[in-house]
Write a protein that holds these residues in place. Structure first.
Motif, short mmCIF file in Angstrom:
data_model
loop_
_atom_site.label_atom_id
_atom_site.label_comp_id
_atom_site.label_asym_id
_atom_site.label_seq_id
_atom_site.Cartn_x
_atom_site.Cartn_y
_atom_site.Cartn_z
N PRO A 96 27.40 31.57 52.44
CA PRO A 96 26.91 30.50 51.57
C PRO A 96 25.81 30.94 50.61
O PRO A 96 24.85 31.60 51.03
CB PRO A 96 26.38 29.46 52.57
N GLY A 97 26.00 30.64 49.34
CA GLY A 97 25.01 30.97 48.33
C GLY A 97 25.27 32.26 47.57
O GLY A 97 24.67 32.49 46.53
N THR A 98 26.17 33.11 48.08
CA THR A 98 26.47 34.37 47.40
C THR A 98 27.35 34.10 46.17
O THR A 98 27.95 33.03 46.04
CB THR A 98 27.19 35.35 48.33
N ASN A 99 27.45 35.11 45.30
CA ASN A 99 28.30 34.97 44.11
C ASN A 99 29.76 34.73 44.51
O ASN A 99 30.45 33.93 43.88
CB ASN A 99 28.19 36.23 43.24
N LYS A 101 45.95 36.75 44.46
CA LYS A 101 45.41 37.65 43.44
C LYS A 101 44.05 37.16 42.94
O LYS A 101 43.14 37.95 42.70
CB LYS A 101 46.38 37.76 42.26
N VAL A 102 43.94 35.83 42.77
CA VAL A 102 42.67 35.26 42.32
C VAL A 102 41.56 35.55 43.34
O VAL A 102 40.46 35.98 42.98
CB VAL A 102 42.80 33.74 42.11
N LEU A 103 41.86 35.33 44.61
CA LEU A 103 40.87 35.60 45.65
C LEU A 103 40.46 37.06 45.66
O LEU A 103 39.26 37.38 45.75
CB LEU A 103 41.41 35.20 47.03
N ASN A 104 41.43 37.96 45.55
CA ASN A 104 41.13 39.40 45.54
C ASN A 104 40.26 39.78 44.34
O ASN A 104 39.37 40.62 44.46
CB ASN A 104 42.42 40.22 45.53
N LYS A 115 32.13 31.46 43.52
CA LYS A 115 33.37 31.60 42.75
C LYS A 115 34.57 31.06 43.51
O LYS A 115 35.48 30.47 42.91
CB LYS A 115 33.59 33.08 42.38
N ILE A 116 34.59 31.23 44.82
CA ILE A 116 35.69 30.69 45.63
C ILE A 116 35.67 29.16 45.58
O ILE A 116 36.71 28.52 45.43
CB ILE A 116 35.59 31.18 47.09
N GLY A 145 38.12 24.98 45.32
CA GLY A 145 37.65 23.65 45.69
C GLY A 145 37.02 23.58 47.07
O GLY A 145 36.98 24.58 47.80
N SER A 146 36.56 22.42 47.43
CA SER A 146 35.82 22.24 48.69
C SER A 146 36.73 22.19 49.92
O SER A 146 36.24 22.23 51.05
CB SER A 146 34.99 20.96 48.62
#
Length: 230
Positions: free
Chosen positions: A42-45, A82-85, A49-50, A55-56
Motif C-alpha cells: 500500500p502506497g507504493t507506485n 500484459k498491463v499488470l506486467n 497504478k494497479i 479498480g478497487s
C-alpha cells in the motif's frame, strides 16, 4: 561475480530448489516473487497504478492487494496480464538491480536470481551466465497445484497454460533440474549444480573486465588532467 537465473513453471518445484540453494547450501537467492510483493505494498507506485488500472475490486478492505482476485482476472485475460506486467516489472527489475549491486560490493562469487518469467520477459536473460529450469510433467503441475491451492483441475490448467510451456523453457536454458521424481533426486541434482557454480571461474572474468574498465577510466582522467595543466 556472475548471475544464475533460476526459473520453472507454476508448481514445478522451483521454490523447493531455491530453498535448498539458500537454506542448505548457503547461496544468495534473490526471489522475484518476494520483491513483487514488496513493490505493490500500500502506497507504493505499483500499488497506485494497479488501483488505477484494475479498480478497487482487486484490493482487500485493509488496502492490501487481493492477489487471489487479481490472479483470477489476469489469468483469464492476456491483455490485462500484459498491463499488470508493464506496471510491476520495471519496479521489480529496479529492486533486483540494487540487490545485485549490494551483493557484488560484498564480494559474492555468484547470485541466484529466482525469476518465474525469465524467458517470458527475456529482459534479464542477457545478464545470466547460467539459466536453470526446474522441470516436471504438465500433469504433475496440475496435480500439485490442485493439492497446494485447492484449485479445480480447470482452474489449475488455466494458470499453467497462461505460462510458457516447460518443454520450451528447457530448450532455452543451460541446465535442467528434473523434479519429476522423489525429493532426494531433486536434492542431489541441486547439490551437483551448486558444485558446478562454485567451481566456475566466470566471476574472475567479470572482475577482470570491471578492473580493465576502471583502469581505462582512471587512465583517461589522468590524461585529461595532464592536458589541462600543461
Amino acid at each position: 561475480m556472475f548471475l544464475v537465473g533460476l526459473t520453472g513453471g507454476i508448481a514445478s518445484g522451483k521454490s523447493t530448489v531455491a530453498r535448498i540453494l539458500k537454506e542448505d547450501l548457503g547461496c544468495v537467492v534473490i526471489d522475484a516473487d518476494v520483491i513483487a510483493r514488496e513493490v505493490v505494498q500500500p502506497g507504493t507506485n505499483g500499488w497506485k497504478k494497479i488501483r488505477q488500472h484494475f479498480g478497487s475490486d482487486v484490493f482487500l478492505p485493509n488496502g492490501e492487494l487481493n492477489r487471489e482476485k487479481l490472479g483470477q482476472v489476469i489469468f483469464s485475460d492476456a491483455e490485462k496480464r500484459k498491463v499488470l506486467n508493464s506496471i510491476t516489472h520495471p519496479e521489480i527489475y529496479k529492486a533486483i538491480a540494487w540487490k545485485v549491486v549490494k551483493n557484488f560490493l560484498l564480494g559474492q562469487h555468484f547470485i541466484i536470481l529466482d525469476l518465474p518469467l525469465l524467458f517470458e520477459s527475456k529482459k534479464m536473460v542477457p545478464f545470466m551466465s547460467y539459466t536453470v529450469v526446474v522441470n516436471c510433467s504438465e500433469e504433475q503441475q496440475v496435480q500439485r497445484l490442485m493439492a497446494r491451492n485447492q484449485y479445480s483441475k480447470e482452474a489449475a490448467e488455466i494458470r499453467i497454460q497462461a505460462q510458457m510451456p516447460l518443454s520450451e523453457k528447457c530448450g532455452l536454458c543451460t541446465r535442467i533440474i528434473d523434479n519429476s521424481k522423489d525429493m532426494k533426486t531433486t536434492y542431489l541434482q541441486t547439490v551437483q549444480l551448486h558444485k558446478e557454480l562454485s567451481k566456475s571461474l566466470l566471476y574472475w572474468k567479470v572482475r577482470m573486465l570491471i578492473a580493465l574498465c576502471a583502469g581505462s577510466v582512471i587512465g583517461l582522467t589522468i590524461y585529461v588532467v595532464k592536458c589541462i595543466f600543461r
